[in-house]
Write an enzyme that holds these catalytic residues in place. Structure first.
Site, PDB file in Angstrom:
ATOM      1  N   ASP A  33      21.883  34.497  -9.880  1.00  0.00           N
ATOM      2  CA  ASP A  33      20.888  35.464  -9.388  1.00  0.00           C
ATOM      3  C   ASP A  33      21.496  36.225  -8.221  1.00  0.00           C
ATOM      4  OD1 ASP A  33      20.453  33.931  -6.963  1.00  0.00           O
ATOM      5  OD2 ASP A  33      19.263  32.553  -8.180  1.00  0.00           O
TER       6      ASP A  33
ATOM      7  N   ASP B 166       0.823  -1.222   0.000  1.00  0.00           N
ATOM      8  CA  ASP B 166       0.000   0.000   0.000  1.00  0.00           C
ATOM      9  C   ASP B 166       0.851   1.265   0.000  1.00  0.00           C
ATOM     10  OD1 ASP B 166       1.035   0.061   2.537  1.00  0.00           O
ATOM     11  OD2 ASP B 166      -0.865   0.530   3.530  1.00  0.00           O
TER      12      ASP B 166
ATOM     13  N   GLN C 102      11.780  26.346   0.011  1.00  0.00           N
ATOM     14  CA  GLN C 102      10.594  26.960   0.622  1.00  0.00           C
ATOM     15  C   GLN C 102      10.943  27.385   2.047  1.00  0.00           C
ATOM     16  OE1 GLN C 102       6.873  24.842  -0.250  1.00  0.00           O
ATOM     17  NE2 GLN C 102       8.030  23.552  -1.661  1.00  0.00           N
TER      18      GLN C 102
ATOM     19  N   LYS D 263      18.065  37.806 -12.859  1.00  0.00           N
ATOM     20  CA  LYS D 263      17.079  36.735 -13.115  1.00  0.00           C
ATOM     21  C   LYS D 263      15.710  37.079 -12.542  1.00  0.00           C
ATOM     22  CE  LYS D 263      16.488  32.202 -11.093  1.00  0.00           C
ATOM     23  NZ  LYS D 263      17.167  31.005 -10.608  1.00  0.00           N
TER      24      LYS D 263
ATOM     25  N   GLU E  19       3.286   2.060   2.375  1.00  0.00           N
ATOM     26  CA  GLU E  19       3.909   2.421   3.665  1.00  0.00           C
ATOM     27  C   GLU E  19       5.330   1.870   3.730  1.00  0.00           C
ATOM     28  OE1 GLU E  19       1.437   1.091   6.892  1.00  0.00           O
ATOM     29  OE2 GLU E  19      -0.267   2.292   6.216  1.00  0.00           O
TER      30      GLU E  19
ATOM     31  N   GLY F 275      16.300  25.226 -16.218  1.00  0.00           N
ATOM     32  CA  GLY F 275      15.862  26.458 -16.889  1.00  0.00           C
ATOM     33  C   GLY F 275      16.783  27.639 -16.609  1.00  0.00           C
ATOM     34  N   THR F 276      17.212  27.779 -15.359  1.00  0.00           N
ATOM     35  CA  THR F 276      18.102  28.896 -15.001  1.00  0.00           C
ATOM     36  C   THR F 276      19.393  28.812 -15.798  1.00  0.00           C
ATOM     37  OG1 THR F 276      17.203  28.966 -12.752  1.00  0.00           O
ATOM     38  CG2 THR F 276      19.380  29.954 -13.086  1.00  0.00           C
TER      39      THR F 276
HETATM   40  C1  R5P Z   1      17.378  29.426  -7.183  1.00  0.00           C
HETATM   41  O1  R5P Z   1      17.340  30.291  -6.350  1.00  0.00           O
HETATM   42  C2  R5P Z   1      18.318  28.266  -7.115  1.00  0.00           C
HETATM   43  O2  R5P Z   1      19.547  28.644  -6.580  1.00  0.00           O
HETATM   44  C3  R5P Z   1      18.519  27.630  -8.459  1.00  0.00           C
HETATM   45  O3  R5P Z   1      19.047  28.586  -9.353  1.00  0.00           O
HETATM   46  C4  R5P Z   1      17.243  27.102  -9.013  1.00  0.00           C
HETATM   47  O4  R5P Z   1      16.497  26.430  -8.048  1.00  0.00           O
HETATM   48  C5  R5P Z   1      17.493  26.214 -10.187  1.00  0.00           C
HETATM   49  O5  R5P Z   1      16.272  25.768 -10.661  1.00  0.00           O
HETATM   50  P1  R5P Z   1      16.043  25.434 -12.192  1.00  0.00           P
HETATM   51  O6  R5P Z   1      17.154  24.507 -12.613  1.00  0.00           O
HETATM   52  O7  R5P Z   1      14.694  24.769 -12.215  1.00  0.00           O
HETATM   53  O8  R5P Z   1      16.060  26.720 -12.929  1.00  0.00           O
END
Ligand code: R5P
Length: 346
Positions: free
Chosen positions: A197, A57, A123, A220, A59, A255-256
């Site tokens: 960033d 299940d 988060q 960014k 667990e 993506g970054t």
């Molecule tokens: C953002 O603040 C983190 O340091 C990374 O740049 C980010 O989490 C990378 O995420 P992704 O590869 O999805 O762009």
């Protein structure tokens, strides 16, 4: 005046049998079996069988095969998904908590979670009304389960340490990554280190100082969750004609990096590489990165590399640093000595 007869009193130390030895044990959750085995091997101990299984299940079950009473038990488990073991992030987290709880009720002396990748670390604050601070919740859950301390690596934000009441050893893979950049991507005169960033500027400056290269910064924006848009390069004169190296704590969807690499090349860099501690590579990350202009990507093994990785990704091991950390915690020695006290600077 009364006197106490001390003639028959035991001398210091005789209450502890001479043959008593502190025991060090290492177990691994199923998201970090390989890393846990590497650490145990380097320490010269067998990996403790935690008897993990998943019921039909869903667990999770754990029963340590051998007694762990009185041992310092190091449980290696990054709270990440494992495709090969069929575990989600939440499965890995639940498994870690169950392993900790089992150890607590089996009377381990100290229980140390070694989670180099701390899932939910992004988060760490409210970015919008009615959001949870999930990184704090995970800290509460781990402490409720029974950890005595946490070993982790390159947290998204160092302040997450403050979510714990118990000690946190915040390690960094930066020495491994700076060494790699110096040895494999030099000469240093050709390099420019790039922060993806504004949040990474302090780390990037430190990284660049270590390598001996200049640094620049990407502007960014995140118009939506898991979507990255790079506006321009701050310090673009430093990038022109250089081999740019973007450094990050994690790569998730890629993506970054894909957007950042494109912008840096448009500003005149000759080539772009990326280095990061944690390679999550979720969703279409491999496709995104394989079709990006990046010439190479280096991550560590804090998270197991999913199958199907493109050739441009290279994995370095974090096991040496983590092994030193475990050894020093076990012997109550200084952990920051491993970095000459500089792990707090990253
Ligand atoms: C953002 O603040 C983190 O340091 C990374 O740049 C980010 O989490 C990378 O995420 P992704 O590869 O999805 O762009």
């Amino acid at each position: 005046m009364s006197s106490v007869d001390t003639e028959d009193a035991p001398t210091a130390g005789t209450y502890i049998p001479a043959e008593y030895d502190k025991r060090l044990m290492v177990a691994a959750g199923r998201s970090s079996l390989e890393l846990g085995s590497s650490i145990a091997e380097r320490l010269g101990v067998d990996l403790t069988d935690a008897g993990l299984k998943t019921f039909s299940d869903g667990e999770v079950y754990c029963r340590y095969r051998d007694s762990i009473r009185g041992a310092d038990l190091f449980i290696v488990q990054s709270t990440c998904r494992s495709d090969s073991q069929g575990l989600t992030v939440n499965d890995a987290l639940m498994e870690l908590m169950i392993m900790v709880h089992a150890a607590k009720h089996a009377s381990a002396h100290r229980i140390i979670a070694v989670s180099p990748w701390y899932g939910y670390s992004r988060q760490d604050k409210k970015s919008a009304p009615r959001e949870p601070i999930s990184a704090r919740l995970i800290a509460d859950l781990l402490e409720t389960a029974g950890i005595d301390r946490l070993v982790t690596m390159d947290l998204h934000a160092g302040q997450v340490q403050g979510f714990f009441s118990n000690p946190v050893d915040h390690m960094t893979a930066m020495p491994i990554l700076t060494q790699y950049v110096q040895d494999q991507l030099g000469p240093v005169e050709d390099l420019c280190i790039i922060a993806p960033d504004a949040g990474r500027v302090k780390l990037t400056r430190k990284f660049a100082q270590k390598v001996g290269a200049p640094y620049a910064l990407l502007e960014k924006e995140r118009p939506a969750q898991q979507t990255a848009e790079i506006g321009y390069v701050i310090g673009k004169d430093k990038v022109r004609g250089k081999r740019a190296v973007i450094i990050d704590d994690m790569i998730d969807t890629g993506g970054t990096l894909a957007a950042g690499a494109q912008t840096v090349l448009e500003e005149g860099a000759d080539e772009v590489y990326a280095v990061a501690t944690h390679g999550l590579f979720s969703g279409n990350a491999f496709e995104t990165l394989a079709s990006s202009p990046l010439s190479g990507i280096v991550v560590t093994d804090t998270v197991p590399l999913p199958d199907g990785a493109p050739d441009l990704i290279r994995v370095l091991t974090s096991a040496d640093i983590l092994t030193d950390t475990v050894r020093k915690i076990f012997t109550d020695d200084s952990v920051s000595d491993i970095f000459q006290g500089e792990n707090q600077l990253f």
